[in-house]
Design a protein around this motif. Sequence first.
Motif, PDB file in Angstrom:
ATOM      1  N   MET A   1       0.847  -1.172   0.000  1.00 45.98           N
ATOM      2  CA  MET A   1       0.000   0.000   0.000  1.00 45.98           C
ATOM      3  C   MET A   1       0.894   1.236   0.000  1.00 45.98           C
ATOM      4  SD  MET A   1      -2.343   1.443   3.103  1.00 45.98           S
ATOM      5  CE  MET A   1      -3.655   0.312   2.883  1.00 45.98           C
ATOM      6  N   LYS A   2       0.562   2.201  -0.815  1.00 53.20           N
ATOM      7  CA  LYS A   2       1.292   3.462  -0.865  1.00 53.20           C
ATOM      8  C   LYS A   2       0.439   4.530  -0.175  1.00 53.20           C
ATOM      9  CE  LYS A   2       3.726   2.324  -5.109  1.00 53.20           C
ATOM     10  NZ  LYS A   2       5.021   2.083  -4.606  1.00 53.20           N
ATOM     11  N   VAL A   3       1.070   5.287   0.747  1.00 58.00           N
ATOM     12  CA  VAL A   3       0.364   6.315   1.521  1.00 58.00           C
ATOM     13  C   VAL A   3       1.148   7.612   1.419  1.00 58.00           C
ATOM     14  CG1 VAL A   3      -0.378   7.012   3.832  1.00 58.00           C
ATOM     15  CG2 VAL A   3      -0.627   4.637   3.116  1.00 58.00           C
ATOM     16  N   LYS A   4       0.446   8.693   1.091  1.00 56.72           N
ATOM     17  CA  LYS A   4       1.093  10.006   1.032  1.00 56.72           C
ATOM     18  C   LYS A   4       1.415  10.467   2.446  1.00 56.72           C
ATOM     19  CE  LYS A   4      -1.225  11.406  -3.190  1.00 56.72           C
ATOM     20  NZ  LYS A   4      -2.185  12.341  -3.800  1.00 56.72           N
ATOM     21  N   ILE A   5       2.624  11.046   2.610  1.00 58.88           N
ATOM     22  CA  ILE A   5       3.057  11.531   3.912  1.00 58.88           C
ATOM     23  C   ILE A   5       3.843  12.821   3.737  1.00 58.88           C
ATOM     24  CG2 ILE A   5       5.155  10.103   3.884  1.00 58.88           C
ATOM     25  CD1 ILE A   5       4.791   9.810   6.969  1.00 58.88           C
ATOM     26  N   VAL A   6       3.594  13.766   4.641  1.00 57.13           N
ATOM     27  CA  VAL A   6       4.400  14.987   4.733  1.00 57.13           C
ATOM     28  C   VAL A   6       5.172  14.880   6.038  1.00 57.13           C
ATOM     29  CG1 VAL A   6       4.344  17.497   4.986  1.00 57.13           C
ATOM     30  CG2 VAL A   6       2.766  16.372   3.390  1.00 57.13           C
ATOM     31  N   ASN A   7       6.486  15.023   5.936  1.00 64.88           N
ATOM     32  CA  ASN A   7       7.352  14.913   7.106  1.00 64.88           C
ATOM     33  C   ASN A   7       7.971  16.280   7.388  1.00 64.88           C
ATOM     34  OD1 ASN A   7       9.118  14.238   9.114  1.00 64.88           O
ATOM     35  ND2 ASN A   7      10.303  12.781   7.916  1.00 64.88           N
ATOM     36  N   LYS A   8       7.388  17.000   8.368  1.00 62.22           N
ATOM     37  CA  LYS A   8       7.921  18.304   8.754  1.00 62.22           C
ATOM     38  C   LYS A   8       8.889  18.183   9.925  1.00 62.22           C
ATOM     39  CE  LYS A   8       4.184  21.061   6.878  1.00 62.22           C
ATOM     40  NZ  LYS A   8       3.200  22.124   7.129  1.00 62.22           N
ATOM     41  N   SER A   9       9.176  16.962  10.338  1.00 67.48           N
ATOM     42  CA  SER A   9      10.187  16.748  11.371  1.00 67.48           C
ATOM     43  C   SER A   9      11.546  16.665  10.688  1.00 67.48           C
ATOM     44  CB  SER A   9       9.914  15.451  12.147  1.00 67.48           C
ATOM     45  OG  SER A   9      10.364  14.320  11.421  1.00 67.48           O
ATOM     46  N   HIS A  10      12.603  16.558  11.477  1.00 68.30           N
ATOM     47  CA  HIS A  10      13.937  16.362  10.907  1.00 68.30           C
ATOM     48  C   HIS A  10      14.400  14.921  11.149  1.00 68.30           C
ATOM     49  CE1 HIS A  10      14.153  18.203  14.912  1.00 68.30           C
ATOM     50  NE2 HIS A  10      15.092  17.313  15.131  1.00 68.30           N
ATOM     51  N   HIS A  11      13.427  14.033  11.293  1.00 69.28           N
ATOM     52  CA  HIS A  11      13.700  12.611  11.525  1.00 69.28           C
ATOM     53  C   HIS A  11      13.310  11.816  10.284  1.00 69.28           C
ATOM     54  CE1 HIS A  11      14.350  13.821  15.599  1.00 69.28           C
ATOM     55  NE2 HIS A  11      13.124  14.307  15.676  1.00 69.28           N
ATOM     56  N   LEU A  43       0.455  16.172  25.092  1.00 68.38           N
ATOM     57  CA  LEU A  43       0.359  15.922  23.654  1.00 68.38           C
ATOM     58  C   LEU A  43       1.737  16.161  23.043  1.00 68.38           C
ATOM     59  CD1 LEU A  43      -1.476  15.312  21.216  1.00 68.38           C
ATOM     60  CD2 LEU A  43      -1.853  17.780  21.031  1.00 68.38           C
ATOM     61  N   ILE A  44       2.286  15.135  22.423  1.00 62.98           N
ATOM     62  CA  ILE A  44       3.629  15.193  21.856  1.00 62.98           C
ATOM     63  C   ILE A  44       3.524  15.244  20.327  1.00 62.98           C
ATOM     64  CG2 ILE A  44       5.875  14.060  21.729  1.00 62.98           C
ATOM     65  CD1 ILE A  44       5.049  14.982  24.585  1.00 62.98           C
ATOM     66  N   PRO A  45       4.073  16.283  19.708  1.00 64.06           N
ATOM     67  CA  PRO A  45       4.007  16.396  18.249  1.00 64.06           C
ATOM     68  C   PRO A  45       4.973  15.432  17.564  1.00 64.06           C
ATOM     69  CG  PRO A  45       5.251  18.232  19.167  1.00 64.06           C
ATOM     70  CD  PRO A  45       4.736  17.431  20.338  1.00 64.06           C
ATOM     71  N   THR A  46       4.623  15.065  16.325  1.00 64.24           N
ATOM     72  CA  THR A  46       5.468  14.154  15.548  1.00 64.24           C
ATOM     73  C   THR A  46       6.016  14.795  14.275  1.00 64.24           C
ATOM     74  OG1 THR A  46       3.633  13.297  14.227  1.00 64.24           O
ATOM     75  CG2 THR A  46       4.112  12.175  16.338  1.00 64.24           C
ATOM     76  N   GLY A  47       5.382  15.870  13.821  1.00 63.10           N
ATOM     77  CA  GLY A  47       5.784  16.479  12.551  1.00 63.10           C
ATOM     78  C   GLY A  47       5.307  15.706  11.339  1.00 63.10           C
ATOM     79  N   LEU A  48       4.437  14.702  11.552  1.00 65.61           N
ATOM     80  CA  LEU A  48       3.955  13.853  10.460  1.00 65.61           C
ATOM     81  C   LEU A  48       2.503  14.160  10.119  1.00 65.61           C
ATOM     82  CD1 LEU A  48       5.424  10.427  11.624  1.00 65.61           C
ATOM     83  CD2 LEU A  48       6.398  12.017   9.941  1.00 65.61           C
ATOM     84  N   PHE A  49       2.210  14.159   8.823  1.00 70.04           N
ATOM     85  CA  PHE A  49       0.868  14.362   8.284  1.00 70.04           C
ATOM     86  C   PHE A  49       0.664  13.274   7.237  1.00 70.04           C
ATOM     87  CE2 PHE A  49       2.738  18.248   9.682  1.00 70.04           C
ATOM     88  CZ  PHE A  49       1.729  19.083  10.129  1.00 70.04           C
TER      89      PHE A  49
END
Length: 144
Positions: A1-11, A43-49
């Motif tokens: 399965m392919k899933v679109k992801i935006v990674n605004k973290s630096h990880h 609440l801990i942010p992940t930078g992931l969408f």
Amino acid sequence: MKVKIVNKSHHPLPRYATALSAGMDIRANLPEPVELKPLERKLIPTGLFIALPEGYEAQMRPRSGLAIKHGITLLNTPGTIDADYRGEIGIILVNLSSEPFVINDGERICQMVIASHSKVEWLPEETLEDTERGAGGFGHTGKN
């Protein structure tokens, strides 16, 4: 399965640790360490969408190592990320231990499992057919 992801973290992007892993580790995306006091939740942010396809959800689950070693778990477990949610994934962590715990940037704080689900169409009835179990629940079998 392919899933679109935006990674605004630096990880790096979440990934499976082994070939047969069901979940991918999710990391904290923090400008500075966060302390969780005993019985405190944050609440801990992940930078992931993410953008999941219809019929799927992302389940956010605790990491067993954090739970057994430090008493850190997710308050609403499993947390559900719906297919139509487009905001940042945030993780509600709670410290169930008697000691403070520090969450550092990049720390693996939970795991994400992608799962399919079905939609229900209710069929209203006056009664339901009997089963061997019937209405028994919460320890009704008496087995340990």
